[in-house]
Design an enzyme around this catalytic site. Structure first.
Site, PDB file in Angstrom:
ATOM      1  N   ASP A  82       0.842  -1.195   0.000  1.00  0.00           N
ATOM      2  CA  ASP A  82       0.000   0.000   0.000  1.00  0.00           C
ATOM      3  C   ASP A  82       0.880   1.248   0.000  1.00  0.00           C
ATOM      4  O   ASP A  82       1.766   1.400   0.834  1.00  0.00           O
ATOM      5  CB  ASP A  82      -0.889  -0.022   1.245  1.00  0.00           C
ATOM      6  CG  ASP A  82      -1.964   1.048   1.228  1.00  0.00           C
ATOM      7  OD1 ASP A  82      -2.363   1.474   0.134  1.00  0.00           O
ATOM      8  OD2 ASP A  82      -2.421   1.436   2.321  1.00  0.00           O
ATOM      9  N   ASP A 104       2.666   4.954  -5.607  1.00  0.00           N
ATOM     10  CA  ASP A 104       1.919   6.195  -5.406  1.00  0.00           C
ATOM     11  C   ASP A 104       2.781   7.380  -5.840  1.00  0.00           C
ATOM     12  O   ASP A 104       3.559   7.926  -5.071  1.00  0.00           O
ATOM     13  CB  ASP A 104       1.514   6.336  -3.941  1.00  0.00           C
ATOM     14  CG  ASP A 104       0.678   7.581  -3.692  1.00  0.00           C
ATOM     15  OD1 ASP A 104       0.432   8.337  -4.657  1.00  0.00           O
ATOM     16  OD2 ASP A 104       0.271   7.800  -2.537  1.00  0.00           O
ATOM     17  N   GLU A 134      -1.925   5.713  -8.413  1.00  0.00           N
ATOM     18  CA  GLU A 134      -2.866   6.717  -7.911  1.00  0.00           C
ATOM     19  C   GLU A 134      -2.752   7.993  -8.726  1.00  0.00           C
ATOM     20  O   GLU A 134      -1.658   8.437  -9.065  1.00  0.00           O
ATOM     21  CB  GLU A 134      -2.622   7.019  -6.430  1.00  0.00           C
ATOM     22  CG  GLU A 134      -3.611   8.017  -5.846  1.00  0.00           C
ATOM     23  CD  GLU A 134      -3.582   8.078  -4.325  1.00  0.00           C
ATOM     24  OE1 GLU A 134      -3.970   9.132  -3.773  1.00  0.00           O
ATOM     25  OE2 GLU A 134      -3.187   7.087  -3.690  1.00  0.00           O
TER      26      GLU A 134
END
Length: 309
Positions: A82, A104, A134
């Protein structure tokens, strides 16, 4: 049972009435509570690890705990990084045996985000690993993610289409109004479903991801406050909004804050009622059970993923 990528999970969930839960893990009890819930609900499952979790528990322990969970339950599980902040951490997780990674690059300019994401995609795909990216920035605070509301930006649909075409990413996290942490809204909750529908229309074959999607269940906030906490006014995403998002391409819903609240509430309650007890099993056991109940609620009533494995 196997460690799997998210591709097949998302292929089934795309254009359906359910989404796959992605639950952040930090230790054995959290993993046990989550996988027991998923096993009983016969639901697809993603366990994800943040930068903070990697630092706290160390990747080798987390990978082996997930392997133990698969052995114990017979579940197929996707192990996901994550919010990987650069190529090196994504590469390390691929090499460590993760089946999915997130890069990200949302803090970077658009073209740099494309370049960085494409670099991760090329390495990960060569090793059979799926990639999430993202576009747009969510406000809020969680682990190493800190974005104030002034710098939060919603995802531009046309940029999303260009981004996916140029990177070959497997799934895309979009910003439509959710926020990291427990304090998500000032005033009435709002998610930009019109924007979400437009993104899904432009990239209908790309699974979308909703970050910052904990609903902050009042039961656990109240219990935290009752037993020595101070979480005034915590407000998460209303559950009906999560169910609506699943209709417009959202295949993965991230949940972390609710896990923390459920666990902390039970630990505070037990230690308040048994101040002389110093056996960790006595308070971590109820905490594990609370996580299981909360995850089952999410799978059944929010994600609509029961029986979808």
């Amino acid at each position: 049972m196997a460690l799997v990528t998210t591709k097949d999970m998302f292929a089934k969930a795309l254009n359906s009435d359910y989404a796959v839960g992605a639950f952040n893990v930090n230790n054995m009890e959290i993993i046990q509570g989550i996988v027991e819930a998923a096993q009983e609900e016969n639901a697809p499952l993603i366990l994800q690890v943040s930068a903070g979790a990697r630092k706290y528990a160390k990747p080798a322990y987390l990978v082996k705990l997930v392997e133990a969970a698969m052995l114990d339950t017979g579940l197929d599980i996707a192990l996901h990084l994550d919010h990987g902040e650069d190529f090196d951490i994504c590469k390390k997780c691929v090499d460590d045996g993760f089946s999915s990674v997130m890069i990200d690059g949302s803090k970077h300019p658009f073209e740099e985000n494309i370049r960085l994401t494409k670099e991760v995609v090329e390495y990960a795909h060569a090793h059979g690993v799926s990639v999430e990216a993202e576009l747009g920035k969510l406000a809020g605070v969680e682990d190493n993610i800190k974005v104030d509301s002034r710098n939060a930006t919603f995802t531009v649909p046309e940029e999303a289409a260009e981004f996916v075409a140029k990177t070959g990413v497997d799934s895309l996290a979009v910003a439509i109004g959710t926020s990291h942490g427990a304090y998500k809204f000032k005033g009435e909750p709002y998610l930009d479903f019109e924007r979400l529908q437009e993104i899904h229309k432009l990239i209908p074959d790309t699974p979308l991801v909703l970050h910052g999607a904990s609903t902050v269940l009042p039961e656990f906030v109240a219990k935290c406050n009752e037993y020595g906490g101070d979480i005034p006014g915590a407000q998460g995403v209303p559950e009906d909004m999560i169910r609506t998002a699943a209709k417009y391409g959202v295949c993965k819903v991230n949940i972390d804050t609710d896990l923390r609240l459920a666990m902390t509430a039970e630990i505070r309650k037990y230690l308040t009622e048994h101040p002389a007890d110093f056996d960790p099993r006595k308070y971590l056991g109820p905490a594990r059970d609370a996580i299981k109940r909360m995850v089952q609620h999410k799978i059944r009533n929010v994600l609509n993923a029961s029986g979808k494995r």
